[in-house]
Design an enzyme around this catalytic site. Structure first.
Site, PDB file in Angstrom:
ATOM      1  CB  SER A 141      -0.869   0.012   1.260  1.00  0.00           C
ATOM      2  OG  SER A 141      -1.425   1.300   1.446  1.00  0.00           O
ATOM      3  CE1 TYR A 154      -4.138  -2.549   4.819  1.00  0.00           C
ATOM      4  CE2 TYR A 154      -3.130  -0.403   4.423  1.00  0.00           C
ATOM      5  CZ  TYR A 154      -3.796  -1.522   3.952  1.00  0.00           C
ATOM      6  OH  TYR A 154      -4.113  -1.617   2.623  1.00  0.00           O
TER       7      TYR A 154
HETATM    8  P1  NDP Z   1     -11.923  -5.211  -0.074  1.00  0.00           P
HETATM    9  O1  NDP Z   1     -12.199  -5.173   1.387  1.00  0.00           O
HETATM   10  O2  NDP Z   1     -12.809  -4.471  -1.001  1.00  0.00           O
HETATM   11  O3  NDP Z   1     -11.867  -6.753  -0.542  1.00  0.00           O
HETATM   12  C1  NDP Z   1     -11.105  -7.642   0.194  1.00  0.00           C
HETATM   13  C2  NDP Z   1     -11.172  -9.015  -0.420  1.00  0.00           C
HETATM   14  O4  NDP Z   1     -10.291  -9.871   0.334  1.00  0.00           O
HETATM   15  C3  NDP Z   1     -12.540  -9.634  -0.381  1.00  0.00           C
HETATM   16  O5  NDP Z   1     -12.729 -10.368  -1.563  1.00  0.00           O
HETATM   17  C4  NDP Z   1     -12.460 -10.586   0.813  1.00  0.00           C
HETATM   18  O6  NDP Z   1     -13.298 -11.722   0.621  1.00  0.00           O
HETATM   19  C5  NDP Z   1     -11.015 -11.011   0.748  1.00  0.00           C
HETATM   20  N1  NDP Z   1     -10.469 -11.488   2.025  1.00  0.00           N
HETATM   21  C6  NDP Z   1     -10.396 -10.833   3.208  1.00  0.00           C
HETATM   22  N2  NDP Z   1      -9.825 -11.624   4.135  1.00  0.00           N
HETATM   23  C7  NDP Z   1      -9.512 -12.785   3.508  1.00  0.00           C
HETATM   24  C8  NDP Z   1      -8.908 -13.982   3.922  1.00  0.00           C
HETATM   25  N3  NDP Z   1      -8.498 -14.164   5.198  1.00  0.00           N
HETATM   26  N4  NDP Z   1      -8.741 -14.988   3.032  1.00  0.00           N
HETATM   27  C9  NDP Z   1      -9.162 -14.837   1.746  1.00  0.00           C
HETATM   28  N5  NDP Z   1      -9.750 -13.716   1.294  1.00  0.00           N
HETATM   29  C10 NDP Z   1      -9.933 -12.701   2.169  1.00  0.00           C
HETATM   30  O7  NDP Z   1     -10.390  -4.738  -0.238  1.00  0.00           O
HETATM   31  P2  NDP Z   1      -9.656  -3.991  -1.461  1.00  0.00           P
HETATM   32  O8  NDP Z   1     -10.083  -4.569  -2.743  1.00  0.00           O
HETATM   33  O9  NDP Z   1      -9.737  -2.545  -1.244  1.00  0.00           O
HETATM   34  O10 NDP Z   1      -8.125  -4.388  -1.154  1.00  0.00           O
HETATM   35  C11 NDP Z   1      -7.399  -5.377  -1.869  1.00  0.00           C
HETATM   36  C12 NDP Z   1      -5.934  -5.251  -1.495  1.00  0.00           C
HETATM   37  O11 NDP Z   1      -5.440  -3.970  -1.850  1.00  0.00           O
HETATM   38  C13 NDP Z   1      -5.649  -5.421   0.003  1.00  0.00           C
HETATM   39  O12 NDP Z   1      -4.453  -6.141   0.187  1.00  0.00           O
HETATM   40  C14 NDP Z   1      -5.469  -3.993   0.487  1.00  0.00           C
HETATM   41  O13 NDP Z   1      -4.671  -3.905   1.633  1.00  0.00           O
HETATM   42  C15 NDP Z   1      -4.800  -3.373  -0.737  1.00  0.00           C
HETATM   43  N6  NDP Z   1      -4.932  -1.931  -0.810  1.00  0.00           N
HETATM   44  C16 NDP Z   1      -6.158  -1.345  -0.915  1.00  0.00           C
HETATM   45  C17 NDP Z   1      -6.271   0.026  -0.972  1.00  0.00           C
HETATM   46  C18 NDP Z   1      -7.599   0.724  -1.050  1.00  0.00           C
HETATM   47  O14 NDP Z   1      -7.623   1.956  -0.876  1.00  0.00           O
HETATM   48  N7  NDP Z   1      -8.698   0.050  -1.307  1.00  0.00           N
HETATM   49  C19 NDP Z   1      -5.066   0.891  -0.948  1.00  0.00           C
HETATM   50  C20 NDP Z   1      -3.837   0.162  -0.852  1.00  0.00           C
HETATM   51  C21 NDP Z   1      -3.782  -1.195  -0.789  1.00  0.00           C
HETATM   52  P3  NDP Z   1     -14.379 -12.228   1.725  1.00  0.00           P
HETATM   53  O15 NDP Z   1     -15.459 -11.197   1.782  1.00  0.00           O
HETATM   54  O16 NDP Z   1     -14.821 -13.534   1.191  1.00  0.00           O
HETATM   55  O17 NDP Z   1     -13.602 -12.312   3.018  1.00  0.00           O
END
Ligand code: NDP
Length: 246
Positions: A141, A154
């Site tokens: 991130s 985080y």
């Molecule tokens: P969301 O919260 O929108 O989506 C997260 C996804 O991860 C969901 O599909 C969820 O599925 C899945 N997930 C969560 N925990 C687990 C787990 N233990 N095992 C498997 N799947 C899991 O997040 P984003 O799309 O925003 O983020 C994606 C990545 O990008 C992350 O690593 C985040 O840290 C990074 N990021 C995001 C930013 C942002 O501003 N959005 C900025 C910088 C980095 P389920 O519902 O089934 O748990």
């Protein structure tokens, strides 16, 4: 890697947000895509159906990435159904914000378990099992760089993911497997919006030279380059995709 039509990509955390956009994009690029998720079965199934309707190849596989045996089972099942794995996009992550003084043990432990151990679980399995010439993309991130208050735990997990990325790239070079990380800035997803009021969101938009939040497709385009035929010389890098905010 040249012909992605024969290649299989696992995208963790692909039931929504950035992961779902990556799954759609890689399927459109020609990969057979594995849509991993932890709990959101309906969303993952809907995404797979949508990809298939547009002529892509996708399956949904449940696995909590924080559980090493679940990650191993996911690779077992994909190898059984698809014959091998070429790409791992370690996208799944969680974000709970709190100043260090107010961070409880449960939040600390779960953030480490999913963002650091979960990403490690995927990297370790991929390091053993990816076909030669494969690609690994981890998720950091741009908070590693911005270091805003309340992002402490985080940001710490993401900094650790960056360290692992640099080292695994050196370990897997002999097998022509590249390992990179993408470090998005704020992207319009549930993870970002949770707990933020409109004034906070507006001020974050204004901080950005391009005056907007990132979209999930902006990030999917970067992953597409890193795992596609034109990305093979990018290795051991952290690509900050954030519109120029840091
Ligand atoms: P969301 O919260 O929108 O989506 C997260 C996804 O991860 C969901 O599909 C969820 O599925 C899945 N997930 C969560 N925990 C687990 C787990 N233990 N095992 C498997 N799947 C899991 O997040 P984003 O799309 O925003 O983020 C994606 C990545 O990008 C992350 O690593 C985040 O840290 C990074 N990021 C995001 C930013 C942002 O501003 N959005 C900025 C910088 C980095 P389920 O519902 O089934 O748990």
């Amino acid at each position: 890697m040249t012909d992605v039509q024969n290649q299989v990509a696992i995208v963790t955390g692909a039931s929504r947000g950035i992961g779902a956009a990556i799954a759609r994009r890689l399927a459109a690029d020609g990969f057979a895509v594995v849509v991993n998720y932890a709990g959101s079965t309906d969303a993952a199934t809907k995404l797979v159906d949508g990809i298939k309707k547009t002529g892509g190849r996708a399956v949904a596989v449940q696995a909590d990435i924080s559980d090493p045996s679940a990650v191993k089972r996911m690779f077992d099942s994909v190898e059984a159904s698809h014959g091998g794995v070429d790409v791992l996009v370690n996208n799944a992550g969680i974000m709970k914000l709190a100043p260090v003084a107010q961070t409880d043990d449960a939040t600390f432990d779960r953030t480490i378990a999913v963002n650091l151990k979960g990403t490690f679980n995927g990297m370790r399995e991929a390091a053993k099992r990816l076909r030669d010439g494969g690609r690994i993309v981890n998720f950091s991130s741009s908070v590693v760089g911005l270091y805003q208050p309340a992002y402490g735990v985080y940001a710490a997990t993401k900094a650790a993911v960056e360290a692992l990325t640099h080292i695994l790239a050196k370990e897997l070079g002999p097998r022509r497997i590249t390992v990179n990380a993408v470090a998005p800035g704020p992207v319009a997803t549930e993870l970002f919006f949770e707990g933020k009021d409109q004034a906070t969101i507006d001020s974050i938009k204004q901080m950005n030279p391009l005056g907007r939040l990132g979209e999930a497709d902006d990030i999917a385009a970067v992953v597409s380059l890193l795992v596609g035929p034109d990305g093979g010389w990018i290795n051991g890098q952290v690509v900050r995709a954030n519109g120029g905010v840091v």
